[in-house]
Structures are given as structure tokens and as C-alpha cells.
Design an enzyme around this catalytic site. Structure first.
Site, PDB file in Angstrom:
ATOM      1  N   TYR A  94      -1.962  -1.325  10.931  1.00  0.00           N
ATOM      2  CA  TYR A  94      -2.123  -1.549   9.486  1.00  0.00           C
ATOM      3  C   TYR A  94      -0.955  -0.946   8.709  1.00  0.00           C
ATOM      4  CZ  TYR A  94      -3.828  -1.393   4.704  1.00  0.00           C
ATOM      5  OH  TYR A  94      -3.927  -1.533   3.339  1.00  0.00           O
ATOM      6  N   SER A 153       0.872  -1.189   0.000  1.00  0.00           N
ATOM      7  CA  SER A 153       0.000   0.000   0.000  1.00  0.00           C
ATOM      8  C   SER A 153       0.898   1.225   0.000  1.00  0.00           C
ATOM      9  CB  SER A 153      -0.860   0.000   1.272  1.00  0.00           C
ATOM     10  OG  SER A 153      -1.498   1.250   1.435  1.00  0.00           O
TER      11      SER A 153
HETATM   12  N1  LIG Z   1      -8.821  -0.713  -0.763  1.00  0.00           N
HETATM   13  C1  LIG Z   1      -7.796   0.090  -0.520  1.00  0.00           C
HETATM   14  O1  LIG Z   1      -7.954   1.322  -0.401  1.00  0.00           O
HETATM   15  C2  LIG Z   1      -6.413  -0.487  -0.431  1.00  0.00           C
HETATM   16  C3  LIG Z   1      -5.331   0.384  -0.573  1.00  0.00           C
HETATM   17  C4  LIG Z   1      -4.043  -0.121  -0.496  1.00  0.00           C
HETATM   18  C5  LIG Z   1      -3.844  -1.471  -0.272  1.00  0.00           C
HETATM   19  N2  LIG Z   1      -4.915  -2.288  -0.128  1.00  0.00           N
HETATM   20  C6  LIG Z   1      -4.644  -3.709   0.119  1.00  0.00           C
HETATM   21  O2  LIG Z   1      -5.200  -4.454  -0.936  1.00  0.00           O
HETATM   22  C7  LIG Z   1      -5.495  -5.775  -0.494  1.00  0.00           C
HETATM   23  C8  LIG Z   1      -6.893  -6.154  -0.915  1.00  0.00           C
HETATM   24  O3  LIG Z   1      -7.792  -5.263  -0.286  1.00  0.00           O
HETATM   25  P1  LIG Z   1      -9.202  -4.849  -0.915  1.00  0.00           P
HETATM   26  O4  LIG Z   1      -9.230  -3.376  -0.952  1.00  0.00           O
HETATM   27  O5  LIG Z   1      -9.493  -5.610  -2.142  1.00  0.00           O
HETATM   28  O6  LIG Z   1     -10.137  -5.323   0.295  1.00  0.00           O
HETATM   29  P2  LIG Z   1     -11.463  -6.211   0.336  1.00  0.00           P
HETATM   30  O7  LIG Z   1     -12.399  -5.833  -0.752  1.00  0.00           O
HETATM   31  O8  LIG Z   1     -11.938  -6.101   1.762  1.00  0.00           O
HETATM   32  O9  LIG Z   1     -10.927  -7.696   0.081  1.00  0.00           O
HETATM   33  C9  LIG Z   1     -10.139  -8.350   1.027  1.00  0.00           C
HETATM   34  C10 LIG Z   1      -9.962  -9.784   0.602  1.00  0.00           C
HETATM   35  O10 LIG Z   1      -9.168 -10.438   1.605  1.00  0.00           O
HETATM   36  C11 LIG Z   1      -9.826 -11.639   1.988  1.00  0.00           C
HETATM   37  N3  LIG Z   1      -9.566 -11.987   3.379  1.00  0.00           N
HETATM   38  C12 LIG Z   1      -9.751 -11.220   4.471  1.00  0.00           C
HETATM   39  N4  LIG Z   1      -9.458 -11.903   5.586  1.00  0.00           N
HETATM   40  C13 LIG Z   1      -9.068 -13.162   5.173  1.00  0.00           C
HETATM   41  C14 LIG Z   1      -8.665 -14.337   5.869  1.00  0.00           C
HETATM   42  N5  LIG Z   1      -8.578 -14.381   7.205  1.00  0.00           N
HETATM   43  N6  LIG Z   1      -8.371 -15.429   5.130  1.00  0.00           N
HETATM   44  C15 LIG Z   1      -8.462 -15.397   3.775  1.00  0.00           C
HETATM   45  N7  LIG Z   1      -8.835 -14.323   3.077  1.00  0.00           N
HETATM   46  C16 LIG Z   1      -9.140 -13.219   3.776  1.00  0.00           C
HETATM   47  C17 LIG Z   1     -11.314 -11.333   1.799  1.00  0.00           C
HETATM   48  O11 LIG Z   1     -12.024 -12.536   1.579  1.00  0.00           O
HETATM   49  P3  LIG Z   1     -12.978 -13.271   2.646  1.00  0.00           P
HETATM   50  O12 LIG Z   1     -13.616 -12.202   3.474  1.00  0.00           O
HETATM   51  O13 LIG Z   1     -13.933 -14.009   1.765  1.00  0.00           O
HETATM   52  O14 LIG Z   1     -12.071 -14.173   3.409  1.00  0.00           O
HETATM   53  C18 LIG Z   1     -11.273 -10.527   0.508  1.00  0.00           C
HETATM   54  O15 LIG Z   1     -11.250 -11.384  -0.609  1.00  0.00           O
HETATM   55  C19 LIG Z   1      -5.279  -5.761   1.026  1.00  0.00           C
HETATM   56  O16 LIG Z   1      -4.041  -6.335   1.326  1.00  0.00           O
HETATM   57  C20 LIG Z   1      -5.282  -4.280   1.365  1.00  0.00           C
HETATM   58  O17 LIG Z   1      -4.515  -4.015   2.521  1.00  0.00           O
HETATM   59  C21 LIG Z   1      -6.191  -1.842  -0.209  1.00  0.00           C
END
Ligand SMILES: NC(=O)c1ccc[n+]([C@@H]2O[C@H](COP(=O)([O-])OP(=O)(O)OC[C@H]3O[C@@H](n4cnc5c(N)ncnc54)[C@H](OP(=O)(O)O)[C@@H]3O)[C@@H](O)[C@H]2O)c1
Length: 258
Positions: free
Chosen positions: A152, A139
Site C-alpha cells: 500500500y 496519502s
Molecule cells: N481513509 C484514510 O485514512 C486514507 C488516508 C490516505 C489516503 N486514503 C486514500 O483515499 C482514497 C479513498 O479512500 P477512502 O478512505 O475513502 O476509502 P473507502 O471509504 O474504503 O472508499 C474506497 C472507494 O473506492 C472504491 N473502490 C474500491 N475498490 C474498487 C474497484 N475495484 N473498482 C472501483 N471502485 C473501487 C469503493 O467503492 P466500491 O467498493 O463500491 O467499489 C469506495 O468508493 C484511497 O485511494 C485511499 O488509499 C485514505
């Protein structure tokens, strides 16, 4: 053994889009997350495109200590081995570290750091055999401490540092390692983290499909770090030049009143 691309957190957001991008480029997929119904729906969608193989689905909680051993056993029993590992699963928690639930914060470390580290290392031999690699989702939060979201931000600093070092270590074996650093992306992440919607960050915001494509392209080119989007690249460059003593109060104020 058949080479596959293993993608964690593929049930939503950036991970689901990464799965679509990798499928579009001909990779055979293994999708990992807890919500099996979502993974099956995505596997159905991918399989409905002529010529695209049906992804395998593993409903596994990566916060559990035996998760990676279970993934390895499942892959072996299906005759599959990773060519590429995409560590995308992760979550954040907004609030002061001393006030937030301690177990939830430790659970974040288990997922964002522990599982990512284990999955990055568990399949190095097969990654090398197939001249593949590891794409780790960090990130822009990795570039600075985050008062108001301390664990985080620190977890993403780990992902960036670890991935950059691993990039060097595994290069001689023909294994590429990339840290993808997105800025704000509208996904389920914000609701899960308890963040308020932040309209002031519009200029930094990119849709998840765009972030996934940028991540894929950077990874395939063998980049060490990929910051998604020009505005985020500029923000990161400015952050690197600004003393933390100036930045931290701004971040703190912003977390309180986005
Ligand atoms: N969105 C942002 O603004 C942003 C910015 C920078 C970086 N990121 C990073 O991008 C990545 C993806 O985030 P996103 O924005 O796509 O979030 P999201 O829509 O909340 O998706 C998160 C994913 O992680 C999975 N997950 C969560 N806990 C888990 C567990 N215990 N075991 C297995 N899978 C798990 C969830 O699936 P289940 O709930 O089905 O398990 C879901 O598929 C993360 O690492 C986040 O830190 C996000």
C-alpha cells in the site's frame, strides 16, 4: 461533447465527499465504483438540490483490465468527455507482505496504480481542451516505506511520484495535475484494510468532507501536492528530515501495536 468531472470511488468515504464538493461548485459529475446502489443514492442526493444536474453513474470494477475502455465507451455513448478526472478509488491491506494474500496485493496494484495511471492518461486531449486536470488521491503514506503495509505505501509513493511528474509534463498543455495526500481519515478504508483503530493518530485525523474540500481547493489553485491539514504537513516535513533507518522501526512497531 459535454465536459464532466469523473470521480472514482465515489460510493463511500473521501470519494463521496469529493463528489459533493465538485457538485457544490457547479461541476457535472460521472460517479464510478462497484456498488451501484450507493452511487445511485448519491446521484439522487445531488439531483435533489435545485439547479444541480443529475450525475451519471457507472458501476465498474476498476480492477478489471478493460475498465477504462468501458468507461470511455460509456462516456462517448452519452455524449460526455472528461474535463477533470479524480482518481480516488483505492484500498490498503495491513500485514506483512509475505503473509498477505498475493493476489489481493496484486489487485491493490491493479487499482491503486494501474487503473489510476490509465485514467490519468486516457483523456488528456479532452482535459486539455477544457483546461481541466487530474486530481489523484495519494496519502501521507507516499512519503515513506511502510513495513506492515508495504505494498500500500509503495503504491501511494508511485501515485505521488507519477502525479508530480505529470504535473510538469502537462502544464504546457494547460492541464493541472495534483496529488492529494491525506493523513488518517475515518472511512471504510480502515475496516477494508484490516487496520486496528489507532487513537494515537487523533491529531493527524481529519473528516472526509474536510479532506475533500482541501483537495478541491488545492487542485483548483493548480497545486502540485496538497498535504491535508497542518499537523500532517508538519509530520511530512519532519519525515523528510529523518533517516529511514530511524523511521522504519518506528513504523513497524506502530503497525504491530497501534
Ligand atoms: N481513509 C484514510 O485514512 C486514507 C488516508 C490516505 C489516503 N486514503 C486514500 O483515499 C482514497 C479513498 O479512500 P477512502 O478512505 O475513502 O476509502 P473507502 O471509504 O474504503 O472508499 C474506497 C472507494 O473506492 C472504491 N473502490 C474500491 N475498490 C474498487 C474497484 N475495484 N473498482 C472501483 N471502485 C473501487 C469503493 O467503492 P466500491 O467498493 O463500491 O467499489 C469506495 O468508493 C484511497 O485511494 C485511499 O488509499 C485514505
Amino acid at each position: 461533447m459535454k465536459p464532466v468531472t469523473l470521480i472514482t470511488g465515489a460510493s463511500a468515504g473521501i470519494g463521496a465527499e469529493l463528489a459533493r464538493v465538485f457538485a457544490r461548485h457547479g461541476h457535472e459529475l460521472v460517479l464510478v465504483a462497484r456498488r451501484e446502489d450507493r452511487l445511485i443514492a448519491l446521484a439522487d442526493e445531488v439531483a435533489s438540490t435545485a439547479g444541480w444536474p443529475r450525475p451519471a453513474v457507472l458501476a465498474i470494477d476498476l480492477g478489471q483490465r478493460d475498465a477504462v475502455a468501458r468507461i470511455a465507451a460509456q462516456l462517448a455513448s452519452r455524449g460526455l468527455e472528461p474535463e477533470i478526472v479524480v482518481n480516488n478509488a483505492g484500498f490498503g491491506l495491513a500485514g506483512a507482505a509475505a503473509d498477505l494474500d498475493r493476489n489481493e496485493q496484486l489487485g491493490m496494484i491493479d487499482l491503486n496504480i494501474r487503473a489510476l495511471t490509465e485514467l490519468s492518461l486516457a483523456f488528456v486531449d479532452s482535459l486539455a481542451r477544457h483546461r481541466g486536470g487530474v486530481l489523484n488521491v495519494a496519502s501521507v503514506a507516499a512519503f515513506l516505506p511502510g513495513p506492515g503495509m508495504a505494498v500500500y505505501y509503495a503504491s501511494k509513493a508511485y501515485v505521488l511520484s507519477f502525479s508530480e511528474a505529470l504535473h510538469r509534463e502537462l502544464k504546457p498543455r494547460g492541464v493541472r495535475v495534483t496529488a492529494l495526500c491525506p493523513g488518517p481519515v475515518p472511512t471504510e478504508f480502515q475496516a477494508r484494510s484490516g487496520m486496528r483503530v489507532d487513537r494515537s493518530q487523533q491529531i493527524l485525523t481529519l473528516p472526509p468532507d474536510r479532506v475533500a474540500q482541501i483537495g478541491y481547493d488545492g487542485f483548483m489553485r493548480g497545486k502540485r501536492v496538497v498535504v491535508a491539514g497542518l499537523a500532517n504537513k508538519i509530520a511530512v516535513a519532519l519525515l523528510r528530515l529523518t533517516p529511514h533507518a530511524l523511521v522504519l522501526p518506528m513504523i513497524e512497531r506502530h503497525m504491530r501495536n497501534p
